[in-house]
Design an enzyme around this catalytic site. Structure first.
Site, PDB file in Angstrom:
ATOM      1  N   GLY A  45      -0.771  -9.412  -3.400  1.00  0.00           N
ATOM      2  CA  GLY A  45      -1.489  -8.963  -4.657  1.00  0.00           C
ATOM      3  C   GLY A  45      -0.528  -8.240  -5.428  1.00  0.00           C
ATOM      4  CD  GLN A  50       2.180  -3.489  -7.594  1.00  0.00           C
ATOM      5  OE1 GLN A  50       1.060  -4.213  -7.419  1.00  0.00           O
ATOM      6  NE2 GLN A  50       2.796  -3.305  -6.585  1.00  0.00           N
ATOM      7  CB  CYS A  98       2.724  -1.036  -1.795  1.00  0.00           C
ATOM      8  SG  CYS A  98       2.647  -1.212  -3.475  1.00  0.00           S
ATOM      9  CG  LEU A  99       5.339  -6.616  -3.710  1.00  0.00           C
ATOM     10  CD1 LEU A  99       4.840  -7.521  -4.856  1.00  0.00           C
ATOM     11  CD2 LEU A  99       6.477  -7.189  -2.880  1.00  0.00           C
ATOM     12  CG  HIS A 140      -2.881  -1.879  -1.953  1.00  0.00           C
ATOM     13  ND1 HIS A 140      -2.160  -1.534  -0.893  1.00  0.00           N
ATOM     14  CD2 HIS A 140      -2.090  -2.352  -2.716  1.00  0.00           C
ATOM     15  CE1 HIS A 140      -0.831  -1.340  -1.061  1.00  0.00           C
ATOM     16  NE2 HIS A 140      -0.621  -1.893  -2.443  1.00  0.00           N
ATOM     17  CD  GLU A 141      -3.061  -5.159  -5.074  1.00  0.00           C
ATOM     18  OE1 GLU A 141      -2.343  -4.571  -6.145  1.00  0.00           O
ATOM     19  OE2 GLU A 141      -1.980  -5.548  -4.138  1.00  0.00           O
ATOM     20  CG  HIS A 144      -1.191  -0.584  -7.553  1.00  0.00           C
ATOM     21  ND1 HIS A 144      -0.390   0.223  -7.343  1.00  0.00           N
ATOM     22  CD2 HIS A 144      -1.366  -1.412  -6.404  1.00  0.00           C
ATOM     23  CE1 HIS A 144       0.621  -0.117  -6.439  1.00  0.00           C
ATOM     24  NE2 HIS A 144      -0.126  -1.302  -5.787  1.00  0.00           N
TER      25      HIS A 144
HETATM   26 NI    NI Z   1       0.372  -2.151  -3.901  1.00  0.00          NI
END
Ligand code: NI
Length: 184
Positions: A45, A50, A98-99, A140-141, A144
């Protein structure tokens, strides 16, 4: 185009993102680029903050979990102007990464069911219920978009234990095989 991923400590990750209108410039290209950035970074995702854009949009490809949940086989979707309007279901513990927070994986508790309103890439409105792994990745997304990161959802003790690691990450002390950007 592949975007650099903004890393923990970047102010944009802490902003509440805004809805967009159908005339948002080069939207189709942006969606393609977000998928491309997610795939080369080995993510499942990616949310617009991000890549430095404070807009309510994220992409997900949950097909890696198709073995566990066959309904995810073709789960490749873009969500725009996403708003979770209901959270319910049993609280489940699931390991997340998470990236934007490289090299950290932690168990996070979240409800197993959500209802979300959003528009798709054609600005068609949807009001849908998601459960299981799909609900997990979406939450999760969606966090953000509200300036939240999964580490915010850990117990105070876990957060305390991660504090120095997170501070090191914000200064660029980590290993990542993808393009990234740390706050100046
Ligand atoms: Ni993330």
């Amino acid at each position: 185009m592949i975007y650099p991923v903004y890393i923990y400590g970047s102010p944009v990750l802490r902003k509440v993102a805004q809805d967009i209108t159908p005339d948002y410039p080069n939207l189709k290209q942006l969606i393609d680029d977000m998928f491309e950035t997610m795939y080369v970074s080995d993510g499942v995702g990616l949310a617009a903050p991000q890549i430095g854009l404070s807009i309510r949009m994220f992409v997900i490809d949950a097909s890696p979990w198709a073995d566990e949940d066959p309904s995810l086989t073709d789960f490749k979707k873009c969500f725009i102007n996403a708003h979770i309007v209901e959270r319910s279901g049993e609280i489940i513990r699931f390991n997340e990464g998470c990236l934007s927070i490289p090299n950290i994986h932690e168990d996070v508790d979240r409800g197993d069911r959500i209802r979300m309103q959003y528009v798709d890439e054609n600005f068609q409105p949807h009001d849908e219920v998601f459960e299981g792994i799909a609900a997990r990745v979406i939450q999760h997304e969606h966090d953000h978009l509200d300036g939240m990161l999964f580490t915010d959802r850990l117990s105070p003790i876990r957060r305390q234990l991660l504090k120095s690691k997170l501070s090191a990450i914000s200064k660029g002390k980590f290993n990542a095989s993808y393009k990234y950007k740390i706050a100046k």
